[in-house]
Design a protein around this motif. Structure first.
Motif, PDB file in Angstrom:
ATOM      1  N   HIS A 215     -15.810   0.632   3.649  1.00 21.97           N
ATOM      2  CA  HIS A 215     -14.590   0.476   2.933  1.00 21.97           C
ATOM      3  C   HIS A 215     -13.379   0.802   3.632  1.00 21.97           C
ATOM      4  N   THR A 216     -12.156   0.053   3.251  1.00 22.36           N
ATOM      5  CA  THR A 216     -10.695   0.392   3.697  1.00 22.36           C
ATOM      6  C   THR A 216     -10.014   0.777   2.508  1.00 22.36           C
ATOM      7  N   VAL A 217      -9.042   1.831   2.745  1.00 22.50           N
ATOM      8  CA  VAL A 217      -8.134   1.966   1.756  1.00 22.50           C
ATOM      9  C   VAL A 217      -6.764   2.176   2.287  1.00 22.50           C
ATOM     10  N   ASN A 218      -5.772   1.498   1.876  1.00 22.86           N
ATOM     11  CA  ASN A 218      -4.390   1.732   2.337  1.00 22.86           C
ATOM     12  C   ASN A 218      -3.913   3.007   1.753  1.00 22.86           C
ATOM     13  N   SER A 219      -3.342   3.930   2.680  1.00 20.57           N
ATOM     14  CA  SER A 219      -2.934   5.383   1.986  1.00 20.57           C
ATOM     15  C   SER A 219      -1.661   5.541   2.066  1.00 20.57           C
ATOM     16  N   ARG A 220      -0.614   4.450   2.131  1.00 20.13           N
ATOM     17  CA  ARG A 220       0.850   4.658   1.922  1.00 20.13           C
ATOM     18  C   ARG A 220       1.353   5.377   0.644  1.00 20.13           C
ATOM     19  N   PRO A 249       1.061  14.561   3.529  1.00 18.10           N
ATOM     20  CA  PRO A 249       0.261  13.611   2.889  1.00 18.10           C
ATOM     21  C   PRO A 249      -1.242  13.235   3.221  1.00 18.10           C
ATOM     22  N   THR A 250      -1.471  13.345   4.358  1.00 14.26           N
ATOM     23  CA  THR A 250      -3.043  13.189   4.694  1.00 14.26           C
ATOM     24  C   THR A 250      -3.674  14.312   4.602  1.00 14.26           C
ATOM     25  N   VAL A 251      -3.168  15.714   4.749  1.00 11.77           N
ATOM     26  CA  VAL A 251      -4.026  16.854   4.398  1.00 11.77           C
ATOM     27  C   VAL A 251      -4.301  17.038   2.910  1.00 11.77           C
ATOM     28  N   ASP A 252      -3.145  16.496   2.104  1.00 12.26           N
ATOM     29  CA  ASP A 252      -3.143  16.480   0.732  1.00 12.26           C
ATOM     30  C   ASP A 252      -4.410  15.713   0.094  1.00 12.26           C
TER      31      ASP A 252
END
Length: 342
Positions: A215-220, A249-252
């Motif tokens: 699966h892929t998720v855009n994390s913007r 944002p990525t750590v969160d």
């Protein structure tokens, strides 16, 4: 010879002419075939991490050009990768091949070639000890150069997380760049876990799907990304989150999607801080900050590549184009891993 030099903090590297070095006793002269361009180099360029000027490039492979006095077990022409973190060679960690965790690191003048000492973005480089060489077998050194960091670093993080990556487990990979695209392949080669890849770039997410991501998720949009991931993983939460960005944002996002009894590995150097409160991250969650990998693990990574289980997607550039390549890296316009070829 041509070399790409770090000059001073905040200033672009420069391509200069230097004398070809001669190996001293116990040293090896490498004819560089390829030197990977790593996002960590931008931290070296932008921050005052090391004194003085030096040749960049800590992700190197090539052929042995000359052996210093006393070096045995190698011959000119051997294809090798250079193990990147250079420790003291004597402490407990170094003796177990884990020079990435050298106990004497604070007192050493450099962390490795391209990290305070002259690295591999040149036609030749000095390797201070043959213990830092790993044979490449039949692998092309240009294609194999990224294995020494872009593959070794995620391999080290994934290997430590293998007890969590059992059938039925979910693993989230954030950042499908140089390290992340190797992490996707390593996870598919080593584990049965379902893989959810995250990035803010749809092209990189498409690349992750090509490499086997389930699966892929855009994390913007971090809130929406967390909701999408939680919908996939359910109440159990993700068992492992691997953050190859390390920004806030990525750590969160990692903390929001893992479940109880999980593991977070923050690999990227984006400056994020993991905030702790009761059950946030969830109870039983282990947090690790892995750094690079051991020399033995590099041998294992090379074995995986020789077996055709993993490969680095390489964009190669002439050494003269180094400054422009670093700018492309800053702008997120590198697919896979850039490699400079002397």
């Amino acid at each position: 010879m041509k070399a790409v030099r770090y000059v001073q903090t905040g200033r672009s590297p420069e391509v200069v002419d230097l004398p070809t070095p001669t190996p001293g006793p116990g040293q090896v002269l490498l004819r560089v075939a390829g030197a990977g361009v790593c996002h960590s180099d931008l931290h070296v360029i932008d921050h005052a991490l090391f004194p003085g000027s030096f040749t960049l490039g800590h992700e190197n492979a090539g052929h042995i050009a000359a052996l210093g006095e006393g070096v045995a077990g190698w011959k000119e022409g051997d294809a090798v990768a250079v193990y990147g973190p250079w420790g003291c060679g004597r402490c407990h960690h170094c003796q177990t091949s884990a020079e990435n965790y050298c106990e004497a690191h604070a007192s050493l003048p450099a962390m490795g070639g391209g990290l305070g000492a002259d690295g591999g973005m040149a036609e030749y480089m000095i390797v201070p000890s043959p213990r830092l060489l790993v044979p490449l077998g039949k692998l092309d050194p240009v294609q194999a150069a990224p294995l020494s960091d872009a593959a070794l670093t995620p391999y080290h993080a994934i290997k430590a997380a293998l007890p969590w990556l059992v059938p039925g487990a979910d693993v989230v990979v954030i950042g499908i760049g140089g390290l992340g695209h190797m992490a996707v392949q390593l996870l598919k080669a080593l584990t049965p876990a379902r893989l959810i890849a995250c990035d803010i770039d749809d092209a990189k997410l498409a690349h992750a799907r090509q490499l086997g991501a389930d699966h892929t998720v855009n994390s913007r949009d971090g809130k929406r990304a967390a909701e999408e991931i939680r919908a996939l993983v359910g109440a159990r939460g993700a068992d492992v989150a691997l953050d190859f960005v390390g920004a806030q944002p990525t750590v969160d996002l990692c903390a929001q999607v893992v479940g109880r009894g999980s593991r977070i590995a923050v690999v990227g150097l984006g400056g994020g801080v993991l905030h702790y409160a009761a059950n946030q991250p969830p109870y039983g969650c282990q947090v690790s900050v892995p750094y690079w990998g051991s020399r033995t693990e590099l041998m294992e990574v090379i074995a995986l590549a020789e077996a055709g289980r993993i490969h680095a997607d390489v964009e190669s550039f002439p050494l003269d184009e180094a400054v422009g390549v670093y700018q492309r890296l800053r702008e997120g316009r590198i697919h896979g891993r850039a490699v400079l070829v002397p």
